[in-house]
Design a protein around this motif. Structure first.
Motif, short mmCIF file in Angstrom:
data_model
loop_
_atom_site.label_atom_id
_atom_site.label_comp_id
_atom_site.label_asym_id
_atom_site.label_seq_id
_atom_site.Cartn_x
_atom_site.Cartn_y
_atom_site.Cartn_z
N ILE A 143 -27.03 -8.90 100.42
CA ILE A 143 -25.81 -9.22 101.16
C ILE A 143 -25.81 -8.53 102.51
O ILE A 143 -25.47 -9.13 103.54
CB ILE A 143 -24.56 -8.83 100.34
CG1 ILE A 143 -24.37 -9.81 99.18
CG2 ILE A 143 -23.31 -8.82 101.22
CD1 ILE A 143 -23.22 -9.45 98.25
N LYS A 147 -25.71 -10.46 106.09
CA LYS A 147 -24.65 -10.17 107.05
C LYS A 147 -25.22 -9.74 108.39
O LYS A 147 -24.70 -10.11 109.46
CB LYS A 147 -23.71 -9.09 106.50
CG LYS A 147 -22.74 -9.60 105.45
CD LYS A 147 -21.75 -8.52 105.06
CE LYS A 147 -20.69 -9.07 104.11
NZ LYS A 147 -19.68 -8.03 103.75
N TYR A 168 -15.94 -12.18 108.33
CA TYR A 168 -16.26 -12.40 106.92
C TYR A 168 -15.05 -12.79 106.08
O TYR A 168 -15.13 -12.81 104.85
CB TYR A 168 -16.93 -11.16 106.33
CG TYR A 168 -18.25 -10.84 107.01
CD1 TYR A 168 -19.31 -11.73 106.94
CD2 TYR A 168 -18.40 -9.67 107.76
CE1 TYR A 168 -20.50 -11.46 107.59
CE2 TYR A 168 -19.60 -9.40 108.40
CZ TYR A 168 -20.65 -10.29 108.32
OH TYR A 168 -21.83 -10.02 108.96
N LEU A 236 -24.74 -16.19 101.81
CA LEU A 236 -23.79 -15.08 101.65
C LEU A 236 -22.74 -15.42 100.59
O LEU A 236 -22.44 -14.58 99.72
CB LEU A 236 -23.11 -14.79 102.98
CG LEU A 236 -21.99 -13.73 102.94
CD1 LEU A 236 -22.53 -12.38 102.48
CD2 LEU A 236 -21.32 -13.62 104.31
N GLN A 237 -22.20 -16.61 100.63
CA GLN A 237 -21.17 -17.00 99.66
C GLN A 237 -21.74 -17.03 98.25
O GLN A 237 -21.07 -16.63 97.29
CB GLN A 237 -20.59 -18.36 100.05
CG GLN A 237 -19.77 -18.31 101.34
CD GLN A 237 -19.38 -19.69 101.86
OE1 GLN A 237 -20.09 -20.68 101.60
NE2 GLN A 237 -18.29 -19.76 102.59
N GLN A 240 -22.20 -13.39 97.09
CA GLN A 240 -20.91 -12.78 96.76
C GLN A 240 -20.43 -13.22 95.39
O GLN A 240 -19.84 -12.43 94.64
CB GLN A 240 -19.89 -13.12 97.85
CG GLN A 240 -20.13 -12.38 99.16
CD GLN A 240 -19.22 -12.82 100.28
OE1 GLN A 240 -18.74 -13.97 100.29
NE2 GLN A 240 -18.98 -11.95 101.24
N GLN A 241 -20.69 -14.48 95.03
CA GLN A 241 -20.35 -14.96 93.69
C GLN A 241 -21.19 -14.25 92.64
O GLN A 241 -20.70 -13.87 91.57
CB GLN A 241 -20.57 -16.47 93.60
CG GLN A 241 -19.57 -17.30 94.41
CD GLN A 241 -19.88 -18.78 94.36
OE1 GLN A 241 -20.91 -19.19 93.82
NE2 GLN A 241 -19.00 -19.58 94.92
N LEU A 243 -22.45 -11.26 92.91
CA LEU A 243 -21.97 -9.88 92.82
C LEU A 243 -20.77 -9.79 91.88
O LEU A 243 -20.67 -8.85 91.08
CB LEU A 243 -21.61 -9.36 94.21
CG LEU A 243 -21.21 -7.89 94.31
CD1 LEU A 243 -22.35 -7.00 93.84
CD2 LEU A 243 -20.81 -7.54 95.74
N GLU A 244 -19.87 -10.75 91.98
CA GLU A 244 -18.71 -10.78 91.09
C GLU A 244 -19.15 -10.93 89.63
O GLU A 244 -18.58 -10.30 88.73
CB GLU A 244 -17.78 -11.93 91.48
CG GLU A 244 -17.08 -11.73 92.82
CD GLU A 244 -16.21 -12.91 93.20
OE1 GLU A 244 -16.14 -13.87 92.40
OE2 GLU A 244 -15.60 -12.88 94.29
N GLY A 415 -20.69 -2.36 99.56
CA GLY A 415 -20.69 -2.73 98.15
C GLY A 415 -20.22 -1.69 97.20
O GLY A 415 -20.05 -1.95 96.03
#
Length: 416
Positions: A143, A147, A168, A236-237, A240-241, A243-244, A415
């Motif tokens: 990530i 970025k 962001y 990136l999106q 991020q998913q 990471l969740e 993070g």
């Protein structure tokens, strides 16, 4: 730990594993090689059945991933197992340059013979949590890299945007995925639809201001860079998913395991959150593996390297021969407790007043924090606020120190 008359060393490779069983370094019981397969595992277990199970202790080197299935198989069949750091085994290697898998298995068995009393009763540690947190850490690094790419591209495609808003936020990322440059926004119509659906951070920017900003931009037309930016935003999106999802996996694992109490103990220190606590525990495992805090410090690679010749003895930088993942999380935890915890902040400030540079001062906090964590986990006690110092009216310069250091060293702390 009881004395075991049979010491089994295993050298593991991708397709096979070599075994050497000894009763002492000068007495070899048997040496064999087995395939890394179900049949190979069964043949090895049958070979060991000639001895009482309680008389056998088995050791192998950590190979990253190749040893895990064999280790799990042996543990599930109630064999006493230990995993050695390769550096530990290296100290038992002979001066000869000859190196084979057969010799390596013998060296591991010899190391096991001499180190048997130092092996804790819970030498087999479940690696699943470690796998999760390391995968999560990899996502965080990716990530940060994406970025960085987005910021570089926007510096060409729309350099004014980052100065006025958070690039962001969901709104801006969604907008840029459709109109990835100042030139594209100049031609766009009905931009209000993007700002009416903002589900991320609030932004002071609106469609009219954005249009004015784009019309006055110095950006030129870069069609290929626009396409690359769109792909970076999609990546990136997606990350991020991911990471969740890893955050959910960590919490689910901890809820089903016995480390919830340890997490509560660690998070009782202001400045240490659940994610940091889980990362720390995943890398350290059972704290009882370390008979003293000094051994834990050495495991982290935070012990000083020593150069000695005759009467001369010089301590250099930290050895960095231990767990690099653990050093990283400890650094981040130290930075956080200095910001949020008055007890550690006072200690940090005292070091700075002594003329110690920022990085060395933080490293001193790392050592103090690690000693504190070790004591808390061994005693199963939470952080005692009574030991914290009283509130100081002095304004600390830590914020300036960290900003300066990050600017000079490009340290990524996203993070956590």
């Amino acid at each position: 730990m009881d004395n075991f008359p049979v010491f089994v060393g295993i050298d593991v490779s991708k397709d096979k594993f070599n075994v050497c069983a000894i009763s002492n370094p000068s007495s070899i019981i048997f040496e064999s090689s087995f395939d890394m397969s179900q049949q190979g595992f069964s043949s090895f277990a049958n070979k060991l059945s000639a001895f009482p199970k309680q008389s056998i202790i088995i050791a192998m080197e950590s190979t990253g991933c190749y040893h895990l299935n064999l280790l799990a198989f042996l543990s599930s069949n109630d064999f006493a197992c230990a995993v050695f750091n390769p550096l530990t085994v290296k100290n038992f290697a002979s001066l000869r340059k000859t190196k084979t898998d057969k010799i390596d298995a013998r060296i591991i068995a010899t190391a096991l013979f001499y180190l048997q009393h130092q092996i804790p009763s819970s030498a087999f540690v479940n690696s699943e949590l470690r796998d999760i947190v390391r995968a999560r850490e990899n996502i965080i690094h990716r990530i940060a890299k994406v970025k960085d790419n987005i910021e570089k591209l926007l510096n060409v495609l729309f350099p004014e945007l980052e100065r006025v808003t958070n690039i962001y936020s969901d709104t801006i990322l969604n907008l840029l995925s459709h109109f990835p440059s100042a030139k594209a926004i100049q031609k766009a119509r009905n931009l209000d639809v993007f700002f009416s659906k903002d589900r991320g951070r609030s932004t002071k920017l609106n469609a009219q201001k954005l249009k004015e900003l784009a019309n006055n931009s110095i950006a030129q037309y870069w069609p290929m860079k626009e396409k690359i930016l769109v792909q970076n935003i999609k990546e990136l999106q997606f990350l991020q998913q991911q990471l969740e999802e890893y955050d959910k996996m960590m919490k689910e694992y901890c809820e089903c395991s016995a480390i919830n109490l340890d997490i509560e103990i660690l998070t009782s220190i202001p400045g240490i959150g659940e994610n940091s606590a889980m990362h720390f525990l995943a890398e350290v495992g059972d704290i009882s593996r370390f008979s003293t805090y000094k051994k834990l410090i050495a495991y982290c690679g935070l012990d000083p390297s020593i150069a000695q010749s005759g009467k001369s003895k010089v301590e250099g930088h930290i050895s960095k021969r231990g767990n690099a993942h653990l050093r990283r999380i400890l650094w981040l935890m130290a930075v956080s407790v200095v910001i949020h915890n008055e007890y550690f902040r006072t200690y940090y400030e005292r070091k700075r007043q002594q003329g110690i540079p920022y990085k060395k001062a933080i490293m001193s906090v790392v050592h103090k924090l690690l000693r504190t964590l070790y004591a808390m986990l061994r005693k199963k006690e939470k952080f005692n606020i009574d030991y914290a110092i009283s509130h100081s009216k002095q304004k600390f310069n830590f914020a300036y120190d960290i900003v300066t250091f990050l600017a000079k060293n490009f340290l990524t702390v996203r993070g956590f």
